[in-house]
Write a protein that holds these residues in place. Structure first.
Motif, PDB file in Angstrom:
ATOM      1  N   VAL A 186      35.640 106.421  62.592  1.00 26.83           N
ATOM      2  CA  VAL A 186      35.853 105.358  63.588  1.00 26.83           C
ATOM      3  C   VAL A 186      35.218 105.814  64.896  1.00 26.83           C
ATOM      4  CG1 VAL A 186      37.537 103.966  64.843  1.00 26.83           C
ATOM      5  CG2 VAL A 186      37.988 104.647  62.474  1.00 26.83           C
ATOM      6  N   HIS A 187      34.222 105.087  65.337  1.00 26.36           N
ATOM      7  CA  HIS A 187      33.467 105.492  66.523  1.00 26.36           C
ATOM      8  C   HIS A 187      33.785 104.596  67.708  1.00 26.36           C
ATOM      9  CE1 HIS A 187      31.171 108.249  64.072  1.00 26.36           C
ATOM     10  NE2 HIS A 187      30.996 107.267  63.183  1.00 26.36           N
TER      11      HIS A 187
ATOM     12  N   ALA B 244      40.237  97.449  67.226  1.00 26.14           N
ATOM     13  CA  ALA B 244      40.090  95.996  67.366  1.00 26.14           C
ATOM     14  C   ALA B 244      41.162  95.439  68.297  1.00 26.14           C
ATOM     15  CB  ALA B 244      40.175  95.338  65.989  1.00 26.14           C
ATOM     16  N   HIS B 245      42.357  95.968  68.190  1.00 27.36           N
ATOM     17  CA  HIS B 245      43.462  95.538  69.054  1.00 27.36           C
ATOM     18  C   HIS B 245      43.152  95.825  70.521  1.00 27.36           C
ATOM     19  CE1 HIS B 245      47.402  95.571  70.998  1.00 27.36           C
ATOM     20  NE2 HIS B 245      47.200  96.839  71.308  1.00 27.36           N
ATOM     21  N   LEU B 246      42.544  96.972  70.798  1.00 33.45           N
ATOM     22  CA  LEU B 246      42.199  97.323  72.181  1.00 33.45           C
ATOM     23  C   LEU B 246      41.249  96.294  72.776  1.00 33.45           C
ATOM     24  CD1 LEU B 246      41.577 101.179  71.847  1.00 33.45           C
ATOM     25  CD2 LEU B 246      43.580 100.063  72.845  1.00 33.45           C
ATOM     26  N   ARG B 247      40.302  95.817  71.968  1.00 31.25           N
ATOM     27  CA  ARG B 247      39.308  94.877  72.464  1.00 31.25           C
ATOM     28  C   ARG B 247      39.866  93.462  72.589  1.00 31.25           C
ATOM     29  NH1 ARG B 247      34.276  96.188  72.672  1.00 31.25           N
ATOM     30  NH2 ARG B 247      34.491  94.796  74.442  1.00 31.25           N
TER      31      ARG B 247
ATOM     32  N   THR C 213      34.198 100.315  78.036  1.00 28.62           N
ATOM     33  CA  THR C 213      34.339 101.684  78.537  1.00 28.62           C
ATOM     34  C   THR C 213      35.757 102.205  78.343  1.00 28.62           C
ATOM     35  OG1 THR C 213      32.637 101.245  80.196  1.00 28.62           O
ATOM     36  CG2 THR C 213      34.037 103.174  80.549  1.00 28.62           C
ATOM     37  N   SER C 214      36.761 101.374  78.696  1.00 28.15           N
ATOM     38  CA  SER C 214      38.164 101.805  78.572  1.00 28.15           C
ATOM     39  C   SER C 214      38.561 101.963  77.105  1.00 28.15           C
ATOM     40  CB  SER C 214      39.079 100.794  79.264  1.00 28.15           C
ATOM     41  OG  SER C 214      38.817 100.734  80.645  1.00 28.15           O
ATOM     42  N   ALA C 215      38.097 101.042  76.261  1.00 25.68           N
ATOM     43  CA  ALA C 215      38.405 101.144  74.831  1.00 25.68           C
ATOM     44  C   ALA C 215      37.778 102.402  74.244  1.00 25.68           C
ATOM     45  CB  ALA C 215      37.903  99.902  74.094  1.00 25.68           C
ATOM     46  N   ALA C 216      36.562 102.702  74.667  1.00 23.68           N
ATOM     47  CA  ALA C 216      35.880 103.905  74.170  1.00 23.68           C
ATOM     48  C   ALA C 216      36.643 105.158  74.576  1.00 23.68           C
ATOM     49  CB  ALA C 216      34.453 103.952  74.706  1.00 23.68           C
ATOM     50  N   ARG C 217      37.170 105.176  75.810  1.00 22.42           N
ATOM     51  CA  ARG C 217      37.937 106.339  76.272  1.00 22.42           C
ATOM     52  C   ARG C 217      39.188 106.521  75.421  1.00 22.42           C
ATOM     53  NH1 ARG C 217      40.749 104.670  81.076  1.00 22.42           N
ATOM     54  NH2 ARG C 217      42.367 104.247  79.528  1.00 22.42           N
ATOM     55  N   THR C 218      39.868 105.424  75.096  1.00 27.93           N
ATOM     56  CA  THR C 218      41.084 105.504  74.287  1.00 27.93           C
ATOM     57  C   THR C 218      40.771 105.987  72.873  1.00 27.93           C
ATOM     58  OG1 THR C 218      42.076 103.698  75.569  1.00 27.93           O
ATOM     59  CG2 THR C 218      43.086 104.206  73.451  1.00 27.93           C
ATOM     60  N   VAL C 219      39.669 105.493  72.304  1.00 32.64           N
ATOM     61  CA  VAL C 219      39.286 105.912  70.953  1.00 32.64           C
ATOM     62  C   VAL C 219      38.934 107.402  70.932  1.00 32.64           C
ATOM     63  CG1 VAL C 219      37.565 105.619  69.126  1.00 32.64           C
ATOM     64  CG2 VAL C 219      38.558 103.616  70.241  1.00 32.64           C
ATOM     65  N   VAL C 220      38.320 107.883  71.987  1.00 34.35           N
ATOM     66  CA  VAL C 220      38.011 109.319  72.081  1.00 34.35           C
ATOM     67  C   VAL C 220      39.302 110.136  72.030  1.00 34.35           C
ATOM     68  CG1 VAL C 220      37.197 111.127  73.655  1.00 34.35           C
ATOM     69  CG2 VAL C 220      35.796 109.093  73.258  1.00 34.35           C
TER      70      VAL C 220
ATOM     71  N   PRO D  22      33.378 102.049  70.721  1.00 32.35           N
ATOM     72  CA  PRO D  22      32.433 100.929  70.860  1.00 32.35           C
ATOM     73  C   PRO D  22      31.277 101.301  71.773  1.00 32.35           C
ATOM     74  CG  PRO D  22      34.432 100.531  72.139  1.00 32.35           C
ATOM     75  CD  PRO D  22      34.684 101.749  71.308  1.00 32.35           C
ATOM     76  N   ALA D  23      30.090 100.912  71.380  1.00 33.82           N
ATOM     77  CA  ALA D  23      28.907 101.233  72.187  1.00 33.82           C
ATOM     78  C   ALA D  23      28.876 100.343  73.416  1.00 33.82           C
ATOM     79  CB  ALA D  23      27.646 101.023  71.362  1.00 33.82           C
ATOM     80  N   PRO D  24      28.579 100.913  74.572  1.00 31.33           N
ATOM     81  CA  PRO D  24      28.482 100.088  75.782  1.00 31.33           C
ATOM     82  C   PRO D  24      27.324  99.120  75.669  1.00 31.33           C
ATOM     83  CG  PRO D  24      27.635 102.290  76.195  1.00 31.33           C
ATOM     84  CD  PRO D  24      28.244 102.314  74.829  1.00 31.33           C
ATOM     85  N   GLN D  25      27.484  97.940  76.272  1.00 30.41           N
ATOM     86  CA  GLN D  25      26.408  96.965  76.270  1.00 30.41           C
ATOM     87  C   GLN D  25      25.197  97.528  77.014  1.00 30.41           C
ATOM     88  OE1 GLN D  25      28.180  93.441  78.004  1.00 30.41           O
ATOM     89  NE2 GLN D  25      28.406  92.532  75.981  1.00 30.41           N
ATOM     90  N   LYS D  26      24.028  97.248  76.473  1.00 33.86           N
ATOM     91  CA  LYS D  26      22.811  97.694  77.151  1.00 33.86           C
ATOM     92  C   LYS D  26      22.622  96.890  78.423  1.00 33.86           C
ATOM     93  CE  LYS D  26      20.055  99.467  73.331  1.00 33.86           C
ATOM     94  NZ  LYS D  26      18.810  99.320  72.555  1.00 33.86           N
ATOM     95  N   ARG D  27      22.485  97.620  79.511  1.00 30.31           N
ATOM     96  CA  ARG D  27      22.177  96.951  80.773  1.00 30.31           C
ATOM     97  C   ARG D  27      20.664  96.849  80.897  1.00 30.31           C
ATOM     98  NH1 ARG D  27      25.161  99.428  85.777  1.00 30.31           N
ATOM     99  NH2 ARG D  27      24.220  97.569  86.682  1.00 30.31           N
TER     100      ARG D  27
END
Length: 307
Positions: free
Chosen positions: A107-108, A62-65, A77-84, A110-115
């Motif tokens: 803890v998964h 949550a802090h990352l976002r 995308t960047s938050a997802a990379r950090t969580v990985v 964050p899913a990228p927004q659907k384009r």
């Protein structure tokens, strides 16, 4: 025994470098992300691996976002990379028995927004297709046939360019398309696309094939070889400029338009799934979001009590 977080990170990075052979740039990214994690935990007086809880990991996400005074909020995308990176650290220290629990397992990223796919309005599709054979030449007839085929069948550009002449059955007005994973599907071909392909086959392709080795590919280049993906993009860009169309257009735009216009016309989503060659209807359902947006827009501008 207490294991400092910094020590756990160092051992994990050594594992990534030696055992998994991670590239230097990737290691640097992992190091940077995990250092941010360690700093965040230290600010909360947590310095040992065994003191970290699942709540700490989810709070860090949550802090990352959200960001703070020293760090900007990260994109999905960047938050997802950090969580990985964080999940990898906790999985490693658990497997190596430094800790008793993998606190990040639930803890998964964050899913990228659907384009949402961008469909071209029907009026623009017609302008694009009319611009294709504005010049009377064999290549212009080919260009019209290709674009009519893409919009008329919803085929991927790779599927269209791999077609052989025998894949088109003009009697049954259908085409056999070889899709992803070796899956084949039979798709009906509309009258506009059939007429364009027939004109190309009769008046243009014999001239093009005579310049090459007589290959069976349907769409040929000026030297009689198979048309390339780069050439197909160039054809679309040239026709779009000739038609005065602005914005980003790609061969896939015609596939998006095919699906969206079918659904706008009342087609069942499972029929569209079969025509597109999607393995799952979930993939096709993204197009229903586009049509709902269209319906909402029409409603807002047309209904007397919508405002």
């Amino acid at each position: 025994m207490t294991y400092p977080i910094e020590r756990g990170i160092k051992i994990y990075l050594d594992h990534l470098a030696v055992e998994r052979g991670l590239a230097a740039n990737s290691l640097q990214a992992y190091r940077r992300d995990l250092q941010r994690y360690a700093d965040w935990l230290e600010d909360r007086a947590i310095t040992a691996l065994e003191d970290i809880t699942p709540s700490h990991v989810s709070d860090f996400l949550a802090h990352l976002r959200e960001g703070d005074e020293t760090h900007q909020a990260l994109s999905t995308t960047s938050a997802a990379r950090t969580v990985v990176a964080v999940r990898g650290l906790h999985r490693f220290v658990f497997k190596e028995q430094y800790v008793d629990v993998d606190v990040a397992v639930d803890v998964h990223p964050p899913a990228p927004q659907k384009r949402l796919p961008k469909a071209i309005p029907l009026s623009d599709v017609e302008k694009l297709l009319d611009a294709a054979d504005a010049v009377d030449s064999p290549l212009a007839l080919r260009d019209r046939a290709l674009l009519e085929f893409l919009y008329g069948t919803g085929a991927r550009i790779s599927e269209a360019l791999s077609l052989d002449i025998d894949d088109i059955d003009t009697d049954s007005r259908a085409v056999r398309i070889k899709g992803k994973g070796g899956r084949e599907r039979v798709v009906p071909v509309g009258s506009y696309a059939l007429r364009a392909i027939d004109s190309y086959l009769v008046r243009a392709r014999p001239l093009l094939v005579s310049k090459g080795r007589g290959i069976s590919r349907l769409f040929l280049n000026s030297r009689g070889g198979g048309l390339s993906r780069q050439s197909a993009w160039a054809i679309l860009r040239t026709c779009a400029e000739r038609a005065g169309l602005e914005g980003e257009l790609s061969p896939h735009s015609l596939r998006h338009s095919f699906a969206t216009h079918l659904l706008d016309g009342g087609a069942d989503v499972r029929v569209v799934q079969e025509l597109l060659g999607h393995a799952s209807v979930t993939t096709t359902q993204v197009y229903t979001l586009v049509t709902v947006d269209h319906l909402r827009e029409v409603y807002a501008t047309s209904h007397p009590r919508a405002q």
